[in-house]
Design a protein around this motif. Structure first.
Motif, PDB file in Angstrom:
ATOM      1  N   GLY A  28       0.777  -1.229   0.000  1.00 21.76           N
ATOM      2  CA  GLY A  28       0.000   0.000   0.000  1.00 21.76           C
ATOM      3  C   GLY A  28       0.805   1.273   0.000  1.00 21.76           C
ATOM      4  N   VAL A  29       2.082   1.200  -0.350  1.00 21.29           N
ATOM      5  CA  VAL A  29       2.922   2.398  -0.411  1.00 21.29           C
ATOM      6  C   VAL A  29       2.684   3.087  -1.755  1.00 21.29           C
ATOM      7  CG1 VAL A  29       5.291   3.265  -0.395  1.00 21.29           C
ATOM      8  CG2 VAL A  29       4.647   1.352   1.091  1.00 21.29           C
ATOM      9  N   PRO A  30       2.464   4.413  -1.751  1.00 23.46           N
ATOM     10  CA  PRO A  30       2.267   5.110  -3.029  1.00 23.46           C
ATOM     11  C   PRO A  30       3.533   5.088  -3.875  1.00 23.46           C
ATOM     12  CG  PRO A  30       2.382   6.682  -1.210  1.00 23.46           C
ATOM     13  CD  PRO A  30       2.319   5.324  -0.598  1.00 23.46           C
ATOM     14  N   VAL A  31       3.353   4.896  -5.169  1.00 24.77           N
ATOM     15  CA  VAL A  31       4.476   4.762  -6.101  1.00 24.77           C
ATOM     16  C   VAL A  31       4.221   5.615  -7.334  1.00 24.77           C
ATOM     17  CG1 VAL A  31       5.572   3.172  -7.756  1.00 24.77           C
ATOM     18  CG2 VAL A  31       5.215   2.462  -5.377  1.00 24.77           C
ATOM     19  N   ALA A  32       5.279   6.273  -7.807  1.00 23.81           N
ATOM     20  CA  ALA A  32       5.256   6.935  -9.110  1.00 23.81           C
ATOM     21  C   ALA A  32       6.314   6.268  -9.976  1.00 23.81           C
ATOM     22  CB  ALA A  32       5.539   8.428  -8.966  1.00 23.81           C
ATOM     23  N   LEU A  33       5.917   5.758 -11.141  1.00 25.99           N
ATOM     24  CA  LEU A  33       6.893   5.167 -12.048  1.00 25.99           C
ATOM     25  C   LEU A  33       7.674   6.274 -12.749  1.00 25.99           C
ATOM     26  CD1 LEU A  33       5.134   2.137 -13.770  1.00 25.99           C
ATOM     27  CD2 LEU A  33       6.555   2.191 -11.721  1.00 25.99           C
ATOM     28  N   CYS A  34       8.986   6.088 -12.855  1.00 31.55           N
ATOM     29  CA  CYS A  34       9.854   7.130 -13.394  1.00 31.55           C
ATOM     30  C   CYS A  34      10.929   6.515 -14.291  1.00 31.55           C
ATOM     31  CB  CYS A  34      10.514   7.909 -12.256  1.00 31.55           C
ATOM     32  SG  CYS A  34       9.356   8.559 -11.029  1.00 31.55           S
ATOM     33  N   SER A  35      11.588   7.373 -15.073  1.00 29.70           N
ATOM     34  CA  SER A  35      12.548   6.876 -16.065  1.00 29.70           C
ATOM     35  C   SER A  35      14.001   7.119 -15.682  1.00 29.70           C
ATOM     36  CB  SER A  35      12.269   7.511 -17.425  1.00 29.70           C
ATOM     37  OG  SER A  35      12.306   8.935 -17.316  1.00 29.70           O
ATOM     38  N   ASP A  36      14.269   8.015 -14.722  1.00 26.72           N
ATOM     39  CA  ASP A  36      15.606   8.256 -14.179  1.00 26.72           C
ATOM     40  C   ASP A  36      16.537   8.910 -15.198  1.00 26.72           C
ATOM     41  OD1 ASP A  36      17.467   8.316 -12.158  1.00 26.72           O
ATOM     42  OD2 ASP A  36      18.116   6.247 -12.398  1.00 26.72           O
ATOM     43  N   ASP A  37      17.169   8.123 -16.055  1.00 25.93           N
ATOM     44  CA  ASP A  37      18.154   8.635 -17.019  1.00 25.93           C
ATOM     45  C   ASP A  37      17.882   8.043 -18.401  1.00 25.93           C
ATOM     46  OD1 ASP A  37      20.132   9.989 -15.022  1.00 25.93           O
ATOM     47  OD2 ASP A  37      19.788   7.983 -14.217  1.00 25.93           O
ATOM     48  N   PRO A  38      16.748   8.394 -18.993  1.00 20.56           N
ATOM     49  CA  PRO A  38      16.292   7.678 -20.187  1.00 20.56           C
ATOM     50  C   PRO A  38      17.239   7.722 -21.377  1.00 20.56           C
ATOM     51  CG  PRO A  38      14.972   9.663 -19.797  1.00 20.56           C
ATOM     52  CD  PRO A  38      15.796   9.433 -18.571  1.00 20.56           C
ATOM     53  N   ILE A  77       0.690  12.403  -9.869  1.00 13.54           N
ATOM     54  CA  ILE A  77       0.172  13.766  -9.730  1.00 13.54           C
ATOM     55  C   ILE A  77      -0.097  14.078  -8.263  1.00 13.54           C
ATOM     56  CG2 ILE A  77      -1.724  15.328 -10.313  1.00 13.54           C
ATOM     57  CD1 ILE A  77      -2.068  13.661 -12.910  1.00 13.54           C
ATOM     58  N   GLU A  78      -0.728  13.133  -7.580  1.00 19.71           N
ATOM     59  CA  GLU A  78      -1.115  13.341  -6.172  1.00 19.71           C
ATOM     60  C   GLU A  78       0.091  13.620  -5.290  1.00 19.71           C
ATOM     61  OE1 GLU A  78      -3.376  14.081  -3.118  1.00 19.71           O
ATOM     62  OE2 GLU A  78      -4.302  13.462  -5.019  1.00 19.71           O
ATOM     63  N   TYR A  79       1.218  12.983  -5.570  1.00 22.86           N
ATOM     64  CA  TYR A  79       2.398  13.128  -4.722  1.00 22.86           C
ATOM     65  C   TYR A  79       3.450  14.047  -5.336  1.00 22.86           C
ATOM     66  CZ  TYR A  79       0.207   9.657  -1.850  1.00 22.86           C
ATOM     67  OH  TYR A  79      -0.691   9.000  -1.025  1.00 22.86           O
ATOM     68  N   LYS A  82      -2.840  20.848  -8.499  1.00 22.91           N
ATOM     69  CA  LYS A  82      -3.017  19.398  -8.430  1.00 22.91           C
ATOM     70  C   LYS A  82      -4.439  19.014  -8.839  1.00 22.91           C
ATOM     71  CE  LYS A  82      -0.647  17.614  -5.196  1.00 22.91           C
ATOM     72  NZ  LYS A  82      -0.136  17.209  -3.866  1.00 22.91           N
ATOM     73  N   LYS A  83      -5.397  19.780  -8.362  1.00 26.64           N
ATOM     74  CA  LYS A  83      -6.788  19.513  -8.699  1.00 26.64           C
ATOM     75  C   LYS A  83      -7.010  19.611 -10.200  1.00 26.64           C
ATOM     76  CE  LYS A  83     -11.497  21.177  -7.738  1.00 26.64           C
ATOM     77  NZ  LYS A  83     -12.293  22.201  -7.001  1.00 26.64           N
ATOM     78  N   ALA A  84      -6.456  20.663 -10.808  1.00 28.21           N
ATOM     79  CA  ALA A  84      -6.598  20.844 -12.253  1.00 28.21           C
ATOM     80  C   ALA A  84      -5.920  19.720 -13.023  1.00 28.21           C
ATOM     81  CB  ALA A  84      -6.018  22.199 -12.667  1.00 28.21           C
ATOM     82  N   ALA A  85      -4.741  19.294 -12.538  1.00 32.18           N
ATOM     83  CA  ALA A  85      -4.008  18.216 -13.207  1.00 32.18           C
ATOM     84  C   ALA A  85      -4.776  16.905 -13.132  1.00 32.18           C
ATOM     85  CB  ALA A  85      -2.627  18.058 -12.573  1.00 32.18           C
ATOM     86  N   LEU A  86      -5.380  16.623 -11.993  1.00 22.53           N
ATOM     87  CA  LEU A  86      -6.145  15.386 -11.839  1.00 22.53           C
ATOM     88  C   LEU A  86      -7.410  15.402 -12.697  1.00 22.53           C
ATOM     89  CD1 LEU A  86      -5.708  14.819  -8.003  1.00 22.53           C
ATOM     90  CD2 LEU A  86      -4.900  13.295  -9.823  1.00 22.53           C
ATOM     91  N   ILE A  87      -8.062  16.559 -12.783  1.00 27.86           N
ATOM     92  CA  ILE A  87      -9.252  16.661 -13.631  1.00 27.86           C
ATOM     93  C   ILE A  87      -8.884  16.391 -15.086  1.00 27.86           C
ATOM     94  CG2 ILE A  87     -10.929  18.303 -14.579  1.00 27.86           C
ATOM     95  CD1 ILE A  87     -11.059  19.568 -11.779  1.00 27.86           C
ATOM     96  N   GLU A  88      -7.790  16.992 -15.534  1.00 29.77           N
ATOM     97  CA  GLU A  88      -7.351  16.791 -16.915  1.00 29.77           C
ATOM     98  C   GLU A  88      -6.936  15.342 -17.137  1.00 29.77           C
ATOM     99  OE1 GLU A  88      -6.241  17.332 -20.899  1.00 29.77           O
ATOM    100  OE2 GLU A  88      -7.636  18.357 -19.550  1.00 29.77           O
ATOM    101  N   PHE A  89      -6.269  14.744 -16.138  1.00 29.03           N
ATOM    102  CA  PHE A  89      -5.880  13.339 -16.282  1.00 29.03           C
ATOM    103  C   PHE A  89      -7.111  12.456 -16.451  1.00 29.03           C
ATOM    104  CE2 PHE A  89      -5.336   9.102 -14.510  1.00 29.03           C
ATOM    105  CZ  PHE A  89      -4.305   8.636 -15.299  1.00 29.03           C
ATOM    106  N   GLU A  90      -8.139  12.676 -15.636  1.00 32.30           N
ATOM    107  CA  GLU A  90      -9.344  11.839 -15.715  1.00 32.30           C
ATOM    108  C   GLU A  90     -10.012  11.965 -17.074  1.00 32.30           C
ATOM    109  OE1 GLU A  90      -9.931   9.562 -13.721  1.00 32.30           O
ATOM    110  OE2 GLU A  90      -8.672  10.167 -12.039  1.00 32.30           O
ATOM    111  N   ARG A  91      -9.987  13.175 -17.631  1.00 31.93           N
ATOM    112  CA  ARG A  91     -10.566  13.367 -18.967  1.00 31.93           C
ATOM    113  C   ARG A  91      -9.796  12.538 -19.987  1.00 31.93           C
ATOM    114  NH1 ARG A  91      -9.594  15.676 -23.583  1.00 31.93           N
ATOM    115  NH2 ARG A  91      -7.609  16.562 -22.900  1.00 31.93           N
ATOM    116  N   ARG A  92      -8.471  12.607 -19.944  1.00 26.42           N
ATOM    117  CA  ARG A  92      -7.653  11.880 -20.906  1.00 26.42           C
ATOM    118  C   ARG A  92      -7.711  10.368 -20.659  1.00 26.42           C
ATOM    119  NH1 ARG A  92      -1.835  14.570 -21.343  1.00 26.42           N
ATOM    120  NH2 ARG A  92      -1.726  13.108 -23.087  1.00 26.42           N
ATOM    121  N   TRP A  93      -7.817   9.974 -19.389  1.00 23.52           N
ATOM    122  CA  TRP A  93      -7.891   8.548 -19.060  1.00 23.52           C
ATOM    123  C   TRP A  93      -9.186   7.949 -19.608  1.00 23.52           C
ATOM    124  CZ3 TRP A  93      -4.772   4.817 -17.579  1.00 23.52           C
ATOM    125  CH2 TRP A  93      -5.306   3.631 -17.069  1.00 23.52           C
ATOM    126  N   THR A  94     -10.281   8.673 -19.477  1.00 26.27           N
ATOM    127  CA  THR A  94     -11.569   8.184 -19.994  1.00 26.27           C
ATOM    128  C   THR A  94     -11.496   8.013 -21.505  1.00 26.27           C
ATOM    129  OG1 THR A  94     -12.794   9.235 -18.195  1.00 26.27           O
ATOM    130  CG2 THR A  94     -14.030   8.700 -20.194  1.00 26.27           C
TER     131      THR A  94
END
Length: 528
Positions: free
Chosen positions: A450-460, A495-497, A505-517
């Motif tokens: 249950g630890v929050p995780v963000a996937l990242c690329s580091d040194d792509p 986004i949350e973290y 953050k609120k605006a970013a999450l709203i936009e994410f949900e639109r794109r996710w749908t």
């Protein structure tokens, strides 16, 4: 039958309770029917490709499997429908990447070739046998120091002398491959190839030596203001095209000045941030003209320096970070110390300076959280492993890598309860030999706790995995529990973290949900 039914009920209850901590299950009740359908489709595709594409004969890949060594399996990954799907997925935020390793190495070379001031030199003769270890050194020179030499590979070349970059490329010895050979040599000096990662440098110590050398080479090209300005714009554009809408990037401020177009090393840190500000505005304007303004929400910088400096030297960088935060409050997101934790100084070495910095920041009512690299190690009780304790005690907002976190049940509990997200960089961890493949990566254990995780690329750019699609692919392909909804939860957590403020953050999450749908609808329409 009643006995078996009771057992099956107990089994289902145990599995459900065990998996209930996973991040995506916290919002399971909010999933739409269309998302559930898309998740089911992706699981079916994954299962089919595991039995077909990954079991086919592939030249030079004797034992392919989902989640295998990335540099070897990349060519197979790109043939899959799973990769095609994930390349179109909105990915939220990129929270862990180092600016000087974010743009394709070949593209960086092409930028540098535009500028006559760019020069290159070597300190020992080049041969076919030493091309991979005889690394080029780059420098932007003032006009009065321009060289008239033509070739690095001519027998008369005086070792250690600067040669104009264009000349060095044009007159590269034919027996070394000519122009194409030059490009391959330079790009190879800034990247890690499969034979290095899995053969000649297949230990943590050796691969970090190769890894470090790529930065030594690329820094001479990037730390030139006009090149840097083009470079960061390319980073932002390619991130957007991969579905990333917001970035928190680490910039290494170890060098106190950058070179100007005139070859003078006199561009201070504030001008580096001005360049980022201007690049963000330019790219946002480009996106607005395309009717895609909401797809790029901006960039912040995690001020970083390297953990081999002395505590006294660190004080200068901490003061510099504060000064930049005051001038660019919208850009500076936090502070970090970077570099090989197994070799360089641990956080405890700098504890006094970091504690004083934290007090100063609080007193001046500045928002500069620590966002520390910690636990990027196989160690158990080593200084690198113990960095996790200090990162948490010092109040880190997130943990970069946290590879050894799974060894510490109390720290996992703290991260879960305090919402300390882990910036997990799957492909980086594998190539830098912390794990041999994704099925052996501890990420599922972190998610299951249950630890929050963000996937990242580091040194792509070093790893050849621009954007985030490949990292998302490796995670999805290597776990039967993980599904499309898991990836959506990871993207939301990015986004949350983040360090975005409440409204941002609120605006970013709203936009994410639109794109996710839109995305899950596309998956169903395209693959059902």
């Amino acid at each position: 039958m009643a006995l078996l039914a009771e057992y099956q009920a107990q089994r289902a209850s145990l599995i459900g309770n065990d998996r209930s901590l996973r991040r995506e299950n916290l919002t399971a009740h909010l999933r739409s029917d269309i998302e559930l359908q898309a998740d089911r489709i992706v699981r079916q595709i994954r299962a089919k490709e595991a039995e077909t594409i990954w079991k086919e004969e592939h030249p030079s890949i004797p034992h392919p499997f989902p989640g295998m060594e990335f540099l070897t399996g990349r060519s197979i990954i790109m043939k899959t429908r799973l990769f095609e799907i994930l390349s179109k997925m909105p990915k939220g935020a990129l929270l862990h990447a180092h600016m000087d390793a974010t743009v394709n190495a070949g593209y960086l070379l092409q930028i540098a070739l535009k500028y006559p001031a760019m020069h290159v030199r070597i300190h020992k003769p080049l041969s076919l046998d030493n091309l991979s270890t005889n690394l080029p050194e780059f420098r932007c020179l003032p006009q009065e120091e321009f060289s008239s030499l033509q070739s690095l590979t001519d027998p008369s070349y005086p070792l250690g002398s600067w040669v104009p970059l264009r000349n060095a490329r044009e007159y590269f010895a034919s027996e070394l491959g000519g122009v194409e050979g030059f490009d391959k040599w330079v790009v190879g000096s800034m990247t890690i190839n499969p034979s290095e990662a899995y053969g000649t440098h297949n230990t943590i110590t050796k691969i970090w030596q190769k890894f470090g050398s790529t930065f030594i080479t690329s820094t001479g090209l990037i730390r030139v203001k006009p090149i840097y300005e083009e470079y960061i714009r390319e980073f932002f554009r390619t991130s957007i095209e991969d579905g990333i809408s917001y970035i928190e990037v680490r910039i290494n401020f170890l060098y106190k000045f950058m070179f100007g177009a005139d070859g003078q090393e006199n561009i201070p840190h504030r001008d580096w941030l001005v360049a980022v500000d201007e690049a963000v505005k330019d790219v946002q304007a480009e996106m607005a003209k395309q009717g895609r303004a909401n797809e790029f929400l901006g960039v912040k910088i995690i001020y970083s320096t390297i953990r081999f400096i002395t505590p006294e030297e660190l004080e200068w960088y901490l003061e510099d970070c504060i000064a930049l935060k005051k001038e660019f409050p919208h850009l500076i997101a936090g502070f970090d110390l970077v570099g090989d934790e197994n070799v360089y100084k641990p956080l405890i070495h700098y504890a006094e300076q970091l504690l004083r910095f934290r007090e100063r920041v609080e007193k001046e009512k500045l928002d500069i959280p620590f966002i520390f690299h910690a636990g990027e190690t196989l160690g158990d009780g080593t200084e690198a492993d113990d960095n996790l304790y200090d990162a948490i005690l010092l109040g880190t907002k997130r943990i970069g890598h946290g590879y050894s976190l799974i060894k510490h049940p109390k720290l996992i509990e703290i991260c879960r309860e305090k919402g300390i997200a882990i910036e997990v960089c799957p492909i980086s961890n594998e190539i830098l030999r912390l794990t041999s493949s994704m099925p052996m990566h501890p990420l599922p254990a972190v998610l299951n706790n249950g630890v929050p995780v963000a996937l990242c690329s580091d040194d792509p750019s070093v790893f050849g995995n621009m954007g985030l699609t490949f990292d998302y692919y490796q995670v999805l392909a290597a776990s039967e529990i993980t599904g499309l909804s898991t990836l959506g939860a990871l993207a939301r957590d990015s986004i949350e973290y983040s360090t975005l403020d409440g409204e941002g953050k609120k605006a970013a999450l709203i936009e994410f949900e639109r794109r996710w749908t839109e995305f899950v609808q596309w998956v169903v329409a395209e693959y059902e």
